[in-house]
Design a protein around this motif. Structure first.
Motif, mmCIF file in Angstrom:
data_model
loop_
_atom_site.group_PDB
_atom_site.id
_atom_site.type_symbol
_atom_site.label_atom_id
_atom_site.label_comp_id
_atom_site.label_asym_id
_atom_site.label_seq_id
_atom_site.Cartn_x
_atom_site.Cartn_y
_atom_site.Cartn_z
ATOM 1 N N TYR A 91 0.868 -1.164 0.000
ATOM 2 C CA TYR A 91 0.000 0.000 0.000
ATOM 3 C C TYR A 91 0.912 1.223 0.000
ATOM 4 N N ALA A 92 0.541 2.266 -0.697
ATOM 5 C CA ALA A 92 1.426 3.425 -0.806
ATOM 6 C C ALA A 92 0.600 4.697 -0.870
ATOM 7 N N ILE A 93 1.230 5.799 -0.544
ATOM 8 C CA ILE A 93 0.523 7.082 -0.553
ATOM 9 C C ILE A 93 0.057 7.436 -1.974
ATOM 10 N N ASP A 94 0.728 6.895 -2.984
ATOM 11 C CA ASP A 94 0.300 7.149 -4.364
ATOM 12 C C ASP A 94 -0.892 6.279 -4.761
ATOM 13 N N LEU A 95 -1.333 5.403 -3.841
ATOM 14 C CA LEU A 95 -2.427 4.489 -4.131
ATOM 15 C C LEU A 95 -3.717 4.933 -3.432
ATOM 16 N N GLY A 96 -3.595 5.490 -2.250
ATOM 17 C CA GLY A 96 -4.800 5.871 -1.525
ATOM 18 C C GLY A 96 -4.470 6.554 -0.213
ATOM 19 N N LEU A 97 -5.537 6.946 0.485
ATOM 20 C CA LEU A 97 -5.407 7.632 1.782
ATOM 21 C C LEU A 97 -4.644 6.754 2.774
ATOM 22 N N PHE A 439 -8.383 0.486 2.464
ATOM 23 C CA PHE A 439 -7.636 1.557 3.126
ATOM 24 C C PHE A 439 -6.541 0.980 4.013
ATOM 25 N N HIS A 440 -5.449 1.695 4.105
ATOM 26 C CA HIS A 440 -4.459 1.357 5.124
ATOM 27 C C HIS A 440 -5.099 1.680 6.474
ATOM 28 N N PRO A 441 -4.930 0.817 7.488
ATOM 29 C CA PRO A 441 -5.514 1.138 8.793
ATOM 30 C C PRO A 441 -4.899 2.402 9.403
ATOM 31 N N MET A 442 -5.636 2.956 10.360
ATOM 32 C CA MET A 442 -5.122 4.096 11.123
ATOM 33 C C MET A 442 -4.139 3.598 12.176
ATOM 34 N N THR A 443 -3.513 4.500 12.912
ATOM 35 C CA THR A 443 -2.662 4.111 14.031
ATOM 36 C C THR A 443 -3.550 3.534 15.134
ATOM 37 N N MET A 444 -3.158 2.375 15.680
ATOM 38 C CA MET A 444 -4.011 1.759 16.708
ATOM 39 C C MET A 444 -3.291 1.650 18.042
ATOM 40 N N TYR A 445 -4.084 1.669 19.095
ATOM 41 C CA TYR A 445 -3.617 1.497 20.483
ATOM 42 C C TYR A 445 -2.554 2.522 20.860
ATOM 43 N N PHE A 446 -2.530 3.656 20.201
ATOM 44 C CA PHE A 446 -1.617 4.747 20.530
ATOM 45 C C PHE A 446 -2.368 6.051 20.305
ATOM 46 N N PRO A 447 -2.256 7.025 21.172
ATOM 47 C CA PRO A 447 -1.473 7.041 22.404
ATOM 48 C C PRO A 447 -2.081 6.142 23.493
ATOM 49 N N LEU A 448 -1.219 5.745 24.429
ATOM 50 C CA LEU A 448 -1.612 4.775 25.448
ATOM 51 C C LEU A 448 -2.649 5.327 26.415
ATOM 52 N N VAL A 449 -2.741 6.667 26.486
ATOM 53 C CA VAL A 449 -3.680 7.259 27.445
ATOM 54 C C VAL A 449 -5.140 7.017 27.051
ATOM 55 N N VAL A 450 -5.380 6.568 25.814
ATOM 56 C CA VAL A 450 -6.757 6.296 25.387
ATOM 57 C C VAL A 450 -6.920 4.800 25.180
ATOM 58 N N HIS A 451 -7.953 4.206 25.792
ATOM 59 C CA HIS A 451 -8.168 2.763 25.659
ATOM 60 C C HIS A 451 -8.576 2.418 24.224
ATOM 61 N N GLY A 452 -7.899 1.451 23.634
ATOM 62 C CA GLY A 452 -8.257 1.017 22.276
ATOM 63 C C GLY A 452 -8.207 2.157 21.276
ATOM 64 N N ALA A 453 -7.182 3.002 21.389
ATOM 65 C CA ALA A 453 -7.134 4.226 20.583
ATOM 66 C C ALA A 453 -7.089 3.945 19.079
#
Ligand SMILES: *Cc1c(COP(=O)(O)O)cnc(C)c1O
Length: 524
Positions: A91-97, A439-453
């Motif tokens: 997956y690449a930025i030239d392919l999608g969000l 889609f490429h997934p978003m950042t997960m479980y970060f930041p640690l201060v939010v549960h299941g971020a």
């Protein structure tokens, strides 16, 4: 909105409870399976066939290799197809969000690439005589000038090669400054809970001990707790602004004043400068050192397309300790200052971060981006990045829990949590299902201060149409997680591989191919 599959996901293969037969090849239409290169081309064959020359005289004596080298033999078309097929699985930025939060995966303008490829920039060598690289030095100096101006700081070190490398550069300057003052005993660096993971790692690597400062209920540094911890053992603080909850640290000026009064320094993690460039000058907030990721804010490629570049801006009081070399204009000539002298402004330089001057190709790309936007355009970059993130936040806060929605608008990234999902469903199920949605997934479980971020950073380079598609996909997946749709647990269903043991793959990677027979024998 052009919704993709508004009605929700439909199973297609028998494994998913659908009725499509598996294919003979394992390929799924144009999604091609690809074996390892060793499995395609045997080591007993050769990609080229050249008869040994009749006049061949072996001059190797007893050194000639007796066993085959063991490389797979493939023809040119087989080789080209192998790597092209592999590249299509990326997956690449030239392919999608690319919604990875805290990464600023924005479009890399083609104009940047064109400029970086000009032979006068692409072909220079760091050991060339200075007279022959005046243009390249001018690029470094002009970019340095922009960075100093945009941040309201005093000087900049251009050589660090990534954000984390820049952090190390800033912390080493702070260490040198403390030692010069005879206060090398200050060994504690305070790092808020919401800091990027590289911050505590950098401080520890530079020999400091790290102490956490809690976040307050609205996701910002607990200023009172920070002030209470200041004292004669504290070397400084490292604060990410905007922070990793996507919020602006409104108290940074007050924090800086308190830290300075207690004899410490303020390091600001400026990787997220994208959200405030042209709007806020960190120098006005009392920052002593801050890195800027050219591969984030200034649109140069990340990682594989990189390398990165993380220049560090310094306050007046830290400038004498900044690393060498730096570019200086003397008359109409550019010189590279390689050694400190008592008179110059780097009199107490802590040393060097790199052998040479930094990432020339990235400097050229970043300056191109800056000049093509201009000062007003850069301000627009920040405003649009913040607008896009808030659009995502407000479009989804009815189906996804947004823990800081009440703290006001977000900056460049929107944060959600897994609250409200059906029992047993978590962030990873949503992230994996997004792969099925393309889609490429978003950042997960970060930041640690939010549960299941879930941290989503769309950047300013995405159109409303693209954001609407992403929002539609995430909404559909979030609704399935709330409803407890069991098919979510085994997503992705349409990717070449489904759920891998990513920890095992990272901790015990198999880097050497073994012939199947050898592997079988070894296993017995
Ligand atoms: C990306 C990032 C870094 C690290 O930058 P690298 O170039 O990956 O080393 C540090 N801090 C924050 C807040 C970041 O977003």
């Amino acid at each position: 909105m052009t919704a993709i599959n508004q009605s929700g996901w439909r199973p297609t293969t028998p494994a998913q409870g659908g009725n499509a037969a598996p294919t003979f090849t394992g390929n799924k239409a144009l999604m091609l399976e690809e074996p390892l290169i060793f499995e395609i081309g045997g080591s007993e064959t050769s990609g080229v066939e050249i008869a040994p020359p009749a006049t061949n005289v072996n001059r190797l004596g007893g050194l000639a290799r007796s066993a085959p080298i063991g490389l797979p033999g493939l023809s040119e078309p087989e080789t080209v197809r192998h790597y092209t097929r592999l590249s299509r699985q990326n997956y690449a930025i030239d392919l999608g969000l690319f919604p990875l939060g805290s990464c600023t995966m924005k479009h890399n303008p083609r104009l940047n690439e064109k400029m970086a490829r000009l032979p006068g920039f692409a072909d220079v060598h760091p050991l060339q005589p200075i007279d022959t690289v005046q243009g390249a030095l001018e690029v470094i100096q002009q970019l340095a000038h922009w960075l100093v101006t945009l941040t309201g700081m005093h000087s900049v070190a251009m050589s660090p090669k990534a954000g984390a490398h820049g952090e190390l550069c800033g912390i080493l300057a702070i260490k040198a400054a403390l030692e010069k003052r005879g206060e090398g005993h200050r060994k504690v660096i305070l790092v808020p809970e919401s800091a990027h993971g590289t911050n505590p790692a950098t401080a520890a690597f530079a020999g400091f001990s790290v102490e956490d400062i809690p976040a307050d209920a609205d996701g910002r540094v607990d200023t009172a707790a920070l002030k209470a911890r200041l004292g004669p053992d504290v070397a400084g603080v490292m604060i990410t602004n905007p922070n990793t909850c996507g919020l602006f640290e409104r108290d940074l000026k007050t924090i800086s004043e308190a830290v300075h009064a207690a004899g410490g320094y303020v390091y600001c993690d400026g990787a997220n400068f994208n959200a405030i460039v042209g709007r806020v000058r960190p120098g006005d907030l009392g920052v002593d050192a801050m890195h800027i990721n050219l591969h984030k804010t200034f649109s140069t490629p990340h990682g594989g397309g990189g390398p990165g570049s993380g220049p560090v801006v310094f306050s007046e009081r830290l400038t004498p300790f900044a690393p060498l070399p730096f570019v200086e204009k003397q008359g109409d000539h550019f010189v590279l200052v390689e050694e400190e002298t008592a008179q110059d402004h780097h009199a107490d330089s802590f040393g060097r971060m790199t052998a040479f001057h930094g990432q020339m190709g990235m400097f050229t790309r970043a300056l191109t981006y800056i000049l093509s936007h201009g000062a007003d355009g850069l301000r627009q970059v920040a405003e649009d990045a913040v607008l896009n993130a808030n659009y995502v936040l407000r479009s989804l806060d009815d189906v996804l829990d947004a823990p800081f929605a009440a703290s006001g608008p977000c900056m460049h990234e929107a944060i959600f949590s897994d609250r409200g999902f059906a029992e047993g469903f978590s962030t990873i199920d949503v992230a994996k299902a997004l792969i099925d949605e393309g889609f490429h997934p978003m950042t997960m479980y970060f930041p640690l201060v939010v549960h299941g971020a879930m941290l989503v950073e769309p950047t300013e380079t995405e159109s409303k149409a693209t954001l609407d598609q992403f929002i539609g996909a995430l909404r559909s997946v979030a609704e399935r997680a709330r409803a407890g749709d069991e098919t979510l647990r085994t997503a992705p269903h349409f990717a070449p591989r489904s759920r891998l043991d990513e920890t095992l793959a990272a901790r015990k990677p198999k880097l050497v191919w073994q012939e199947p027979e050898t592997a079988a024998v070894a296993a017995e």
